[in-house]
Write an enzyme that holds these catalytic residues in place. Structure first.
Site, PDB file in Angstrom:
ATOM      1  N   GLY A  81      -4.759   6.978  16.658  1.00  0.00           N
ATOM      2  CA  GLY A  81      -6.099   6.606  17.125  1.00  0.00           C
ATOM      3  C   GLY A  81      -6.855   5.843  16.050  1.00  0.00           C
ATOM      4  N   PRO A  84      15.955  13.503  15.823  1.00  0.00           N
ATOM      5  CG  PRO A  84      15.680  15.769  15.335  1.00  0.00           C
ATOM      6  CD  PRO A  84      16.734  14.745  15.632  1.00  0.00           C
ATOM      7  N   GLY A 134       9.531  13.049  13.296  1.00  0.00           N
ATOM      8  CA  GLY A 134       8.130  13.417  13.404  1.00  0.00           C
ATOM      9  C   GLY A 134       7.327  12.456  12.560  1.00  0.00           C
ATOM     10  CB  CYS A 135       4.787  10.557  12.594  1.00  0.00           C
ATOM     11  SG  CYS A 135       3.779   9.319  11.725  1.00  0.00           S
ATOM     12  CG  HIS A 183       9.017   6.836  10.425  1.00  0.00           C
ATOM     13  ND1 HIS A 183       9.093   7.714  11.481  1.00  0.00           N
ATOM     14  CD2 HIS A 183       7.725   6.892  10.001  1.00  0.00           C
ATOM     15  CE1 HIS A 183       7.910   8.270  11.685  1.00  0.00           C
ATOM     16  NE2 HIS A 183       7.062   7.782  10.796  1.00  0.00           N
ATOM     17  CD  GLU A 184       7.201   6.028   6.160  1.00  0.00           C
ATOM     18  OE1 GLU A 184       6.048   5.624   6.450  1.00  0.00           O
ATOM     19  OE2 GLU A 184       7.592   7.178   6.393  1.00  0.00           O
ATOM     20  CG  HIS A 228       3.837   3.959   9.833  1.00  0.00           C
ATOM     21  ND1 HIS A 228       2.979   4.383  10.826  1.00  0.00           N
ATOM     22  CD2 HIS A 228       4.613   5.040   9.522  1.00  0.00           C
ATOM     23  CE1 HIS A 228       3.207   5.659  11.102  1.00  0.00           C
ATOM     24  NE2 HIS A 228       4.198   6.081  10.329  1.00  0.00           N
TER      25      HIS A 228
END
Length: 223
Positions: A30, A128, A130-131, A173-174, A177
């Site tokens: 968000g 799996p 997560g973050c 993953h990074e 971002h």
């Protein structure tokens, strides 16, 4: 005079002024910084007090939250900087069979400014993820098994690293971002689950979730 100072202290306690980035906490989904395309750090900016503070805070926050990786947008600064570190505790938190399947290995701290990614092994592995910016949720994500990340070190030196297995997953993953993406954009939504759903049921919904990093015991899942 003393009464005025006391009044301001009470006001600050009741309505504290929000901190400014770089934050010492991980922002949550968000926050606009998580969806912005991260900006390139110009060479002349690398040695600046601001960028060096971003790097220092990024590493400190990653360790505080016990993450195996973190990107600058996650501390509220949408610039192209990532950090990856897989500790003994990350590995020890999983059963040997899981460690083997995910190819989890201790990896010393790596920090990249303006990183670029090259796929070395196009074999994909589903696992799996997560973050820390989406606390307590996990989902199955498909990632390349091996990648090379190149960029600039905090000292301004060119650096390159081939990452395999779980380290490669952390890097990908990074890197997401930095493009304004999160793992939920890539995972099958049907695999999403709350890590503590069974505990929440057992406690009849009496469950408190913290966001300060100190109480995170889910080693190695949050990235």
């Amino acid at each position: 005079m003393a009464a005025g100072r006391f009044s301001r202290i009470i006001k600050d306690l009741i309505n504290p002024k929000p901190p400014k980035p770089p934050y010492s906490h991980v922002v949550q989904i968000g926050d606009p910084a998580l969806r912005a395309k991260a900006l390139t750090v110009e060479p002349k900016e690398l040695g600046s007090e601001h960028i060096q503070q971003v790097i220092k805070t990024l590493v400190k926050t990653m360790r505080r939250y016990k993450c195996s990786g973190l990107a600058a947008p996650q501390i509220g600064v949408p610039v192209r900087i990532i950090a990856v570190e897989i500790t003994k505790n990350h590995v020890r938190a999983h059963a040997p069979a899981v460690v083997k399947a995910r190819e989890m290995r201790v990896t010393p701290l790596r920090v990249f400014v303006n990183p670029e990614l090259t796929v070395e092994d196009f074999t994909t592995i589903q696992s799996p993820e997560g973050c820390a910016s989406l606390r307590a949720l996990t989902g199955i994500v498909e990632r390349y098994r091996s990648v090379t990340v190149s960029g600039v070190s905090p000292d301004g030196e060119r650096t390159e690293w081939r990452a395999d297995g779980w380290a490669a997953r952390a890097v990908q993953h990074e890197m997401d971002h930095l493009a304004g993406l999160m793992y939920v954009d890539r995972c099958d939504p049907r695999t999403l689950e709350h890590q503590h759903w069974a505990l929440i049921n057992a406690r009849a919904g009496r469950f408190l979730q913290h966001f300060d990093g100190f109480r995170n015991r889910q080693w190695g899942l949050f990235l």
